[in-house]
Design a protein around this motif. Structure first.
Motif, PDB file in Angstrom:
ATOM      1  N   GLU A   1     -45.877  46.988   7.409  1.00  0.00           N
ATOM      2  CA  GLU A   1     -45.240  46.885   6.434  1.00  0.00           C
ATOM      3  C   GLU A   1     -45.163  46.180   5.457  1.00  0.00           C
ATOM      4  O   GLU A   1     -44.982  46.290   4.020  1.00  0.00           O
ATOM      5  CB  GLU A   1     -43.814  47.469   6.765  1.00  0.00           C
ATOM      6  N   SER A   2     -45.377  44.841   5.747  1.00  0.00           N
ATOM      7  CA  SER A   2     -45.678  43.696   4.647  1.00  0.00           C
ATOM      8  C   SER A   2     -47.033  43.970   4.003  1.00  0.00           C
ATOM      9  O   SER A   2     -46.940  43.419   2.650  1.00  0.00           O
ATOM     10  CB  SER A   2     -45.421  42.376   5.742  1.00  0.00           C
ATOM     11  N   TYR A   3     -47.929  44.606   4.502  1.00  0.00           N
ATOM     12  CA  TYR A   3     -49.082  44.910   4.067  1.00  0.00           C
ATOM     13  C   TYR A   3     -48.905  45.835   2.647  1.00  0.00           C
ATOM     14  O   TYR A   3     -49.156  45.632   1.668  1.00  0.00           O
ATOM     15  CB  TYR A   3     -50.147  45.704   4.857  1.00  0.00           C
ATOM     16  N   LYS A   4     -47.888  46.686   3.169  1.00  0.00           N
ATOM     17  CA  LYS A   4     -47.578  47.685   1.935  1.00  0.00           C
ATOM     18  C   LYS A   4     -46.857  46.946   0.773  1.00  0.00           C
ATOM     19  O   LYS A   4     -47.226  47.468  -0.367  1.00  0.00           O
ATOM     20  CB  LYS A   4     -46.684  48.658   2.477  1.00  0.00           C
TER      21      LYS A   4
ATOM     22  N   ILE B   1     -52.717  53.511  -2.494  1.00  0.00           N
ATOM     23  CA  ILE B   1     -52.349  52.851  -1.185  1.00  0.00           C
ATOM     24  C   ILE B   1     -52.555  53.849   0.096  1.00  0.00           C
ATOM     25  O   ILE B   1     -52.258  55.002   0.033  1.00  0.00           O
ATOM     26  CB  ILE B   1     -50.970  52.373  -1.072  1.00  0.00           C
ATOM     27  N   ALA B   2     -53.531  53.603   0.869  1.00  0.00           N
ATOM     28  CA  ALA B   2     -54.142  54.235   1.872  1.00  0.00           C
ATOM     29  C   ALA B   2     -52.762  54.714   2.868  1.00  0.00           C
ATOM     30  O   ALA B   2     -51.859  53.676   3.327  1.00  0.00           O
ATOM     31  CB  ALA B   2     -54.945  53.781   2.856  1.00  0.00           C
TER      32      ALA B   2
ATOM     33  N   THR C   1     -64.096  49.878   6.926  1.00  0.00           N
ATOM     34  CA  THR C   1     -62.990  50.003   7.751  1.00  0.00           C
ATOM     35  C   THR C   1     -61.873  50.284   6.756  1.00  0.00           C
ATOM     36  O   THR C   1     -61.561  49.294   5.834  1.00  0.00           O
ATOM     37  CB  THR C   1     -62.709  49.409   8.782  1.00  0.00           C
ATOM     38  N   LEU C   2     -60.919  51.084   6.934  1.00  0.00           N
ATOM     39  CA  LEU C   2     -59.827  51.394   6.005  1.00  0.00           C
ATOM     40  C   LEU C   2     -58.502  51.335   6.937  1.00  0.00           C
ATOM     41  O   LEU C   2     -58.134  51.935   7.810  1.00  0.00           O
ATOM     42  CB  LEU C   2     -59.818  52.667   5.528  1.00  0.00           C
ATOM     43  N   SER C   3     -57.883  49.935   6.657  1.00  0.00           N
ATOM     44  CA  SER C   3     -56.446  50.093   7.482  1.00  0.00           C
ATOM     45  C   SER C   3     -55.281  50.407   6.716  1.00  0.00           C
ATOM     46  O   SER C   3     -55.498  50.882   5.506  1.00  0.00           O
ATOM     47  CB  SER C   3     -56.178  48.277   7.527  1.00  0.00           C
ATOM     48  N   SER C   4     -54.103  50.537   7.646  1.00  0.00           N
ATOM     49  CA  SER C   4     -52.987  51.127   6.730  1.00  0.00           C
ATOM     50  C   SER C   4     -52.607  50.316   5.694  1.00  0.00           C
ATOM     51  O   SER C   4     -52.602  49.059   5.360  1.00  0.00           O
ATOM     52  CB  SER C   4     -51.828  50.870   7.857  1.00  0.00           C
ATOM     53  N   TYR C   5     -52.323  50.912   4.515  1.00  0.00           N
ATOM     54  CA  TYR C   5     -51.747  50.477   3.202  1.00  0.00           C
ATOM     55  C   TYR C   5     -52.663  49.753   2.405  1.00  0.00           C
ATOM     56  O   TYR C   5     -52.601  48.839   1.628  1.00  0.00           O
ATOM     57  CB  TYR C   5     -50.530  49.725   3.494  1.00  0.00           C
ATOM     58  N   GLU C   6     -54.139  49.894   2.605  1.00  0.00           N
ATOM     59  CA  GLU C   6     -55.274  49.283   1.964  1.00  0.00           C
ATOM     60  C   GLU C   6     -55.573  50.010   0.860  1.00  0.00           C
ATOM     61  O   GLU C   6     -54.860  51.203   0.732  1.00  0.00           O
ATOM     62  CB  GLU C   6     -56.423  48.694   2.705  1.00  0.00           C
ATOM     63  N   LEU C   7     -56.025  49.613  -0.243  1.00  0.00           N
ATOM     64  CA  LEU C   7     -56.239  50.132  -1.446  1.00  0.00           C
ATOM     65  C   LEU C   7     -57.703  50.952  -1.593  1.00  0.00           C
ATOM     66  O   LEU C   7     -58.787  50.444  -1.227  1.00  0.00           O
ATOM     67  CB  LEU C   7     -56.017  49.136  -2.681  1.00  0.00           C
ATOM     68  N   THR C   8     -57.456  52.197  -2.218  1.00  0.00           N
ATOM     69  CA  THR C   8     -58.649  53.051  -2.465  1.00  0.00           C
ATOM     70  C   THR C   8     -58.652  53.507  -3.817  1.00  0.00           C
ATOM     71  O   THR C   8     -57.817  53.633  -4.385  1.00  0.00           O
ATOM     72  CB  THR C   8     -58.868  54.095  -1.339  1.00  0.00           C
TER      73      THR C   8
ATOM     74  N   ALA D   1     -60.266  47.066  -2.097  1.00  0.00           N
ATOM     75  CA  ALA D   1     -59.558  45.757  -1.696  1.00  0.00           C
ATOM     76  C   ALA D   1     -59.714  45.643  -0.126  1.00  0.00           C
ATOM     77  O   ALA D   1     -59.214  46.548   0.736  1.00  0.00           O
ATOM     78  CB  ALA D   1     -58.570  45.477  -2.123  1.00  0.00           C
ATOM     79  N   GLY D   2     -60.011  44.378   0.450  1.00  0.00           N
ATOM     80  CA  GLY D   2     -60.082  44.355   1.841  1.00  0.00           C
ATOM     81  C   GLY D   2     -59.111  43.071   2.137  1.00  0.00           C
ATOM     82  O   GLY D   2     -59.138  41.964   1.446  1.00  0.00           O
ATOM     83  N   SER D   3     -58.204  43.079   3.077  1.00  0.00           N
ATOM     84  CA  SER D   3     -57.292  42.166   3.462  1.00  0.00           C
ATOM     85  C   SER D   3     -57.093  42.010   4.828  1.00  0.00           C
ATOM     86  O   SER D   3     -57.206  42.639   5.561  1.00  0.00           O
ATOM     87  CB  SER D   3     -55.922  42.606   2.659  1.00  0.00           C
ATOM     88  N   ALA D   4     -56.533  40.603   4.940  1.00  0.00           N
ATOM     89  CA  ALA D   4     -56.237  40.255   6.511  1.00  0.00           C
ATOM     90  C   ALA D   4     -54.919  39.563   6.472  1.00  0.00           C
ATOM     91  O   ALA D   4     -54.782  38.702   5.423  1.00  0.00           O
ATOM     92  CB  ALA D   4     -57.518  39.698   7.194  1.00  0.00           C
ATOM     93  N   GLN D   5     -54.457  39.213   7.693  1.00  0.00           N
ATOM     94  CA  GLN D   5     -53.054  38.627   7.781  1.00  0.00           C
ATOM     95  C   GLN D   5     -52.803  37.790   9.066  1.00  0.00           C
ATOM     96  O   GLN D   5     -53.496  38.619  10.172  1.00  0.00           O
ATOM     97  CB  GLN D   5     -51.918  39.701   7.677  1.00  0.00           C
ATOM     98  N   VAL D   6     -52.199  36.770   9.189  1.00  0.00           N
ATOM     99  CA  VAL D   6     -51.881  36.056  10.336  1.00  0.00           C
ATOM    100  C   VAL D   6     -50.622  35.416   9.974  1.00  0.00           C
ATOM    101  O   VAL D   6     -50.072  35.205   8.942  1.00  0.00           O
ATOM    102  CB  VAL D   6     -52.900  34.733  10.645  1.00  0.00           C
TER     103      VAL D   6
END
Length: 279
Positions: free
Chosen positions: A113-116, A135-136, A154-161, A168-173
C-alpha cells in the motif's frame, strides 16, 4: 523528524547528480540512518549513475546472476542494493529514492500500500511529461517464464505501466522504523547490454529472455518519441510528488553527518567484496 507548517508537511528534496554505484547506494543508506536518528526530515532524492552500473537485489547471488568479468571489460560497475528484487542496469535514467518514517501519516502500514502512495507521485510526474501511465493492480500475477534476474521482466503490485509495459521499477526496505524506497525511471533501455552481462544457460536462452523483456518493458524515449532534457524530467517528477503526496518540497543538501556516513559506507560496505558477494 517531520516538520509540519499548518496542514502542509515539509519534506526535503535533494538532487545529487552523477555518482558511482557505491556512492549512490551509500547515500541512500546514510539518509535512511540519519532520518531514523531524527536528524533529517523525510527526503525525496533524484540521482544519476556514472559510469553505468548493475544493481543487484539484496538476496541475489552475484556469481549466479551477473558476468562480473564482462562488466569490468565494458566499464559497468556492480553493486548490491539494500532492497530486494532483481538486477537493474542503470544508465540513462532518473533514479529516485524516498526516505520516510513508517509512522508518517502518509504511509500505510503495508509495503504494497505504501508502494501505491509513492507510485502516485511518479504517475503525476509522468503525466506532466505527457506520458499516460497507469498503476498496476494489486496482486497481479507474475510470469514464471521470464528471467529471474532482470527487474523490468516482472510487474509488482502498484508499479507503473504504459500500454501494458512496465516503465518504472522500484524496491523497498524498512529498517530502524524507516522506509527506503528507490526506483529506476529509464530514459532509454539497453536490452542488448543488459542481457549480455546477465548469466543464462546459453545464448539462445539469453535471446529468448531478451525478447520477453522487450515485450514487458518500456522507457520514456519509446513512449514520448522526443528528447526530454534532464531538467524537464526532474521538474515534472518533483511537481508530481509534491501534488500527489500533498507535501512541500524544500530544496536541500546532504548534511555533514550524511556525507561522512556515506563516505564510510562506500569504503566499508558498498565497494567491498564481502558485501557484493554476500550470497
Amino acid at each position: 523528524m517531520e516538520t509540519i507548517n499548518g496542514d502542509v508537511m515539509k519534506w526535503r528534496f535533494i538532487e545529487t547528480g552523477f555518482n558511482d554505484a557505491a556512492t549512490n547506494m551509500a547515500i541512500d543508506e546514510a539518509i535512511l540512518t540519519c532520518h531514523g536518528r531524527g536528524k533529517v526530515p523525510p527526503t525525496l532524492r533524484f540521482y544519476r549513475w556514472r559510469p553505468p552500473a548493475i544493481s543487484l537485489g539484496y538476496f541475489q547471488r552475484l556469481e549466479k546472476e551477473v558476468n562480473a568479468g564482462l562488466c569490468r571489460e565494458l566499464g559497468i560497475q556492480v553493486v548490491r542494493r539494500l532492497t530486494g528484487g532483481r538486477a537493474v542496469l542503470h544508465d540513462r535514467e532518473l533514479t529516485y529514492s524516498v526516505v520516510v518514517s513508517e509512522s508518517h501519516p502518509l504511509m500505510p502500514a503495508t509495503v504494497t500500500e505504501s508502494y501505491k502512495v509513492i507510485s502516485g507521485g511518479l504517475l503525476a510526474g509522468l503525466k506532466r511529461l505527457g506520458i499516460c501511465a497507469a498503476i498496476a493492480p494489486r496482486n497481479r500475477s507474475r510470469s514464471g517464464e521470464l528471467s529471474p534476474a532482470a527487474c523490468f521482466n516482472t510487474l509488482s503490485s502498484y508499479e507503473l505501466t504504459v500500454n501494458g509495459k512496465k516503465i518504472a521499477g522500484s524496491a523497498q526496505v524498512r529498517r530502524q522504523g524507516v522506509i527506503l524506497q528507490h526506483g529506476s525511471l529509464p530514459w532509454e533501455l539497453d536490452a542488448d547490454k543488459l542481457f549480455l552481462v546477465l548469466k543464462f544457460s546459453g545464448r539462445q536462452a539469453a535471446d529468448r529472455m531478451k525478447q520477453a523483456f522487450l515485450a514487458k518493458a518500456t522507457c520514456m524515449r519509446a513512449v514520448t518519441e522526443r528528447e526530454i532534457p534532464w531538467a524537464e524530467i526532474s521538474a515534472a517528477l518533483r511537481e508530481g510528488f509534491k501534488s500527489a503526496l500533498g507535501v512541500e518540497l524544500e530544496t536541500g543538501r546532504l548534511t555533514a553527518e550524511e556525507t561522512r556516513l556515506a563516505l564510510e559506507l562506500v569504503t566499508l560496505k558498498y565497494k567491498s567484496q564481502e558485501w557484493n558477494n554476500k550470497y
